[in-house]
Design an enzyme around this catalytic site. Structure first.
Site, PDB file in Angstrom:
ATOM      1  N   HIS A 183       0.844  -4.078   6.475  1.00  0.00           N
ATOM      2  CA  HIS A 183       1.739  -4.532   7.530  1.00  0.00           C
ATOM      3  C   HIS A 183       1.397  -3.914   8.880  1.00  0.00           C
ATOM      4  O   HIS A 183       1.771  -4.435   9.933  1.00  0.00           O
ATOM      5  CB  HIS A 183       3.189  -4.191   7.176  1.00  0.00           C
ATOM      6  CG  HIS A 183       3.463  -2.721   7.168  1.00  0.00           C
ATOM      7  ND1 HIS A 183       3.238  -1.932   6.057  1.00  0.00           N
ATOM      8  CD2 HIS A 183       3.913  -1.883   8.135  1.00  0.00           C
ATOM      9  CE1 HIS A 183       3.551  -0.688   6.343  1.00  0.00           C
ATOM     10  NE2 HIS A 183       3.967  -0.620   7.590  1.00  0.00           N
TER      11      HIS A 183
ATOM     12  N   LYS B 107      -1.414  -9.977  12.319  1.00  0.00           N
ATOM     13  CA  LYS B 107      -2.502 -10.884  12.687  1.00  0.00           C
ATOM     14  C   LYS B 107      -2.802 -10.796  14.170  1.00  0.00           C
ATOM     15  O   LYS B 107      -3.963 -10.865  14.582  1.00  0.00           O
ATOM     16  CB  LYS B 107      -2.139 -12.316  12.305  1.00  0.00           C
ATOM     17  CG  LYS B 107      -3.274 -13.307  12.569  1.00  0.00           C
ATOM     18  CD  LYS B 107      -2.935 -14.710  12.110  1.00  0.00           C
ATOM     19  CE  LYS B 107      -2.965 -14.805  10.611  1.00  0.00           C
ATOM     20  NZ  LYS B 107      -2.810 -16.208  10.151  1.00  0.00           N
TER      21      LYS B 107
ATOM     22  N   LYS C 223       3.694  13.382  11.944  1.00  0.00           N
ATOM     23  CA  LYS C 223       5.121  13.203  12.169  1.00  0.00           C
ATOM     24  C   LYS C 223       5.690  14.359  13.003  1.00  0.00           C
ATOM     25  O   LYS C 223       5.086  15.428  13.076  1.00  0.00           O
ATOM     26  CB  LYS C 223       5.861  13.128  10.825  1.00  0.00           C
ATOM     27  CG  LYS C 223       5.612  11.828  10.064  1.00  0.00           C
ATOM     28  CD  LYS C 223       6.504  11.759   8.836  1.00  0.00           C
ATOM     29  CE  LYS C 223       6.401  10.401   8.165  1.00  0.00           C
ATOM     30  NZ  LYS C 223       6.875   9.302   9.042  1.00  0.00           N
TER      31      LYS C 223
ATOM     32  N   ASP D 109      -0.576   8.318   3.384  1.00  0.00           N
ATOM     33  CA  ASP D 109       0.406   7.395   3.934  1.00  0.00           C
ATOM     34  C   ASP D 109      -0.156   6.593   5.099  1.00  0.00           C
ATOM     35  O   ASP D 109       0.109   5.392   5.206  1.00  0.00           O
ATOM     36  CB  ASP D 109       1.645   8.165   4.390  1.00  0.00           C
ATOM     37  CG  ASP D 109       2.733   7.257   4.934  1.00  0.00           C
ATOM     38  OD1 ASP D 109       3.086   6.280   4.251  1.00  0.00           O
ATOM     39  OD2 ASP D 109       3.228   7.523   6.043  1.00  0.00           O
TER      40      ASP D 109
ATOM     41  N   LYS E 297       0.841  -1.183   0.000  1.00  0.00           N
ATOM     42  CA  LYS E 297       0.000   0.000   0.000  1.00  0.00           C
ATOM     43  C   LYS E 297       0.885   1.245   0.000  1.00  0.00           C
ATOM     44  O   LYS E 297       2.023   1.172   0.459  1.00  0.00           O
ATOM     45  CB  LYS E 297      -0.906  -0.013   1.233  1.00  0.00           C
ATOM     46  CG  LYS E 297      -1.816  -1.251   1.258  1.00  0.00           C
ATOM     47  CD  LYS E 297      -2.785  -1.219   2.395  1.00  0.00           C
ATOM     48  CE  LYS E 297      -3.931  -0.266   2.098  1.00  0.00           C
ATOM     49  NZ  LYS E 297      -4.937  -0.251   3.184  1.00  0.00           N
TER      50      LYS E 297
ATOM     51  N   GLU F 288       3.707  10.120  15.671  1.00  0.00           N
ATOM     52  CA  GLU F 288       5.065   9.634  15.891  1.00  0.00           C
ATOM     53  C   GLU F 288       6.040  10.799  15.997  1.00  0.00           C
ATOM     54  O   GLU F 288       5.824  11.858  15.419  1.00  0.00           O
ATOM     55  CB  GLU F 288       5.488   8.665  14.787  1.00  0.00           C
ATOM     56  CG  GLU F 288       5.315   9.180  13.377  1.00  0.00           C
ATOM     57  CD  GLU F 288       5.642   8.125  12.331  1.00  0.00           C
ATOM     58  OE1 GLU F 288       6.326   7.132  12.656  1.00  0.00           O
ATOM     59  OE2 GLU F 288       5.221   8.295  11.183  1.00  0.00           O
TER      60      GLU F 288
ATOM     61  N   HIS G 226      -3.904   2.725   6.332  1.00  0.00           N
ATOM     62  CA  HIS G 226      -3.907   1.876   7.511  1.00  0.00           C
ATOM     63  C   HIS G 226      -5.042   2.154   8.496  1.00  0.00           C
ATOM     64  O   HIS G 226      -5.720   1.223   8.939  1.00  0.00           O
ATOM     65  CB  HIS G 226      -2.574   2.004   8.244  1.00  0.00           C
ATOM     66  CG  HIS G 226      -1.386   1.716   7.388  1.00  0.00           C
ATOM     67  ND1 HIS G 226      -1.199   0.518   6.735  1.00  0.00           N
ATOM     68  CD2 HIS G 226      -0.314   2.484   7.058  1.00  0.00           C
ATOM     69  CE1 HIS G 226      -0.071   0.549   6.052  1.00  0.00           C
ATOM     70  NE2 HIS G 226       0.483   1.730   6.228  1.00  0.00           N
TER      71      HIS G 226
END
Length: 471
Positions: A178, A182, A338, A235, A148, A216, A240
């Site tokens: 990612h 899981k 960020k 992004d 992605k 972050e 996500h």
């Protein structure tokens, strides 16, 4: 976990071919994830091949693979150390122009099938590489693994889906996320659907708002080539956080089979849209010079490789609504940024106040909140209780625990799904298009400067006045 389809996707992959073998993604995430996977004994017999452009050699590739496998061998059993040593001995690198017709198909035909093609490439190059492939050129057992963002908007995602489906069956296409390992996925599903205390309360009647943060302290970190054309909205939020929203708000599937789970994820995303007017429900900002974690951070616009005229945001916040009977009236606030002073990687579910608090209680009457942390995965429940001393005074207490943490790295979990034919961590084609449908109007409004680009000092918490700010 087996799939419900019983098709060729269940065939174990024999060869993993990484396109973009010399890239940062491969060295920093993919190969360490694969090495940990092999070291755990869960990828026995897998063969590894790499391909890339000119300027990279077989010797460089073997050294890269060797170094990473050696680093992962610490603590492994003798048998698994032998498996790790065997990978660099038998790996190969091919100089290849993936956008040239016939080249990629020829390479795939020379490898032991079934082959998984991992496109560790910029999205635009990936699209050109797929367009260069012709129907029937790849064996039907071939697995295509896409990073992605999948496309750059809804139209390009739909076009890429049409291209891919002509090459292999949908069940052999892995659009990986990612961010959602899981362990994280099943932690959320187990928490939501295995607890009578929570499942009936996950509705608009009881939940005032849901906030999903990915703040972050890291700044650009030499990623201008990708990030300056993407920004925080594409992004993180598109790629996500919308998946996290879907997991937190979906109806209970009848089984944990991939079809049931992905059907319900798709259903809730189809009901999701910007809440109200874009100018009122979205925010964007860009960091200026400051200090983050003791490091001086330059102004984003002056970072190497940045085109300041693009007005790329490094902090994005969107307020969404889910237009169904379960969630109508609850705000979903997604935020990613960020160079922020307080890292926050969590989902916060804020419950509505009680209908009546008996007169006589003192102290702070704060909302009940449930916090789900990502990396490490944690759970915190904030409650009001009678504290020590004055029995009429309410105090805050937090109940907390750590959730299941898998032994594998996130990309190890992704690769395990690819190699075993388990698409649980893969985004289905229609869902990928829905995520772009949600953010495309925002991107258009921002491009037209309908929403001002604000600024915040690196190391701060973002501009004041944002819904998601705690300061």
């Amino acid at each position: 976990m087996s799939t419900q389809t019983g098709n060729k996707a269940d065939t174990h992959v024999s060869t993993l071919l990484i396109l973009g073998a010399s890239g940062d993604l491969t060295g920093r995430l993919l190969l360490p994830g694969l090495a940990r996977l092999i070291g755990s004994g869960k990828a026995a017999g897998i063969k590894l091949a790499g391909a890339g452009g000119p300027g990279y050699s077989q010797q460089q590739w073997v050294k890269r693979v060797t170094d990473i496998c050696q680093a992962s061998a610490e603590g492994a059993t003798t048998h698994r150390k032998a498996a790790l040593k065997a990978i660099p001995k038998h790996t190969s690198f091919t100089e290849l122009d993936v956008t040239k017709e016939g080249e990629l198909a020829k390479l795939v035909s020379s490898l032991e099938a079934p082959v998984a093609l991992y496109f560790a490439l910029p999205p635009a190059v990936t699209q050109k590489a797929c367009e260069a492939l012709k129907p029937g050129e790849l064996p039907e057992s071939t697995v295509l693994v896409m990073e992605k963002p999948f496309g750059s908007d809804q139209a390009s995602a739909a076009n890429l889906n049409r291209t891919l489906i002509r090459l292999v069956p949908e069940e052999n296409i892995h659009r990986v996320d990612h961010f959602l390992g899981k362990g994280t996925v099943f932690n959320i599903l187990g928490l939501r659907f295995a607890n009578r205390l929570l499942e009936p309360l996950f509705t608009s009647e009881h939940v005032e708002k849901v906030e999903i943060f990915y703040d972050e302290y890291l700044a650009l970190e030499n990623r201008a080539g990708y990030y300056d054309s993407a920004g925080a909205l594409r992004d993180m939020i598109q790629s996500h956080l919308l998946q996290v929203l879907a997991l937190l708000s979906m109806y209970a599937p009848s089984t944990l089979g991939e079809r049931d789970v992905r059907d319900h994820l798709g259903s809730v995303l189809r009901a999701t849209a910007v809440a109200g007017e874009i100018k009122d429900s979205t925010r964007r900002a860009r960091y200026t010079a400051g200090t983050s974690k003791g490091r001086k951070v330059p102004d984003y616009a002056s970072e190497d490789g940045v085109d300041a005229s693009r007005n790329t945001e490094t902090l994005a916040e969107v307020t969404l609504a889910i237009n169904n009977s379960r969630w109508a009236g609850t705000e979903f606030i997604l935020r990613a940024g960020k160079a922020l002073g307080t890292p926050r990687k969590e989902a916060v579910i804020t419950f509505r106040p009680v209908n009546h608090l008996p007169t006589g209680f003192k102290g702070a009457d704060l909302p009940t909140t449930l916090r789900i942390g990502f990396g490490p995965d944690t759970l915190q429940l904030d409650l009001d209780v009678n504290g020590p001393g004055d029995m009429y005074t309410l105090n805050r207490v937090t109940l907390g625990t750590e959730l299941n943490s898998p032994d594998l790295l996130p990309y190890g979990e992704v690769l395990l799904g690819v190699l075993s034919g388990d698409p649980t961590l893969s985004v289905r084609g229609d869902t990928a298009e829905e995520c772009w449908r949600i953010v495309d109007p925002i991107l258009a409004a921002w491009a037209a400067n309908e929403v001002p680009l604000q600024e915040y000092k690196a190391g701060g918490n973002g501009p004041r006045g944002w819904k998601s700010n705690s300061d």
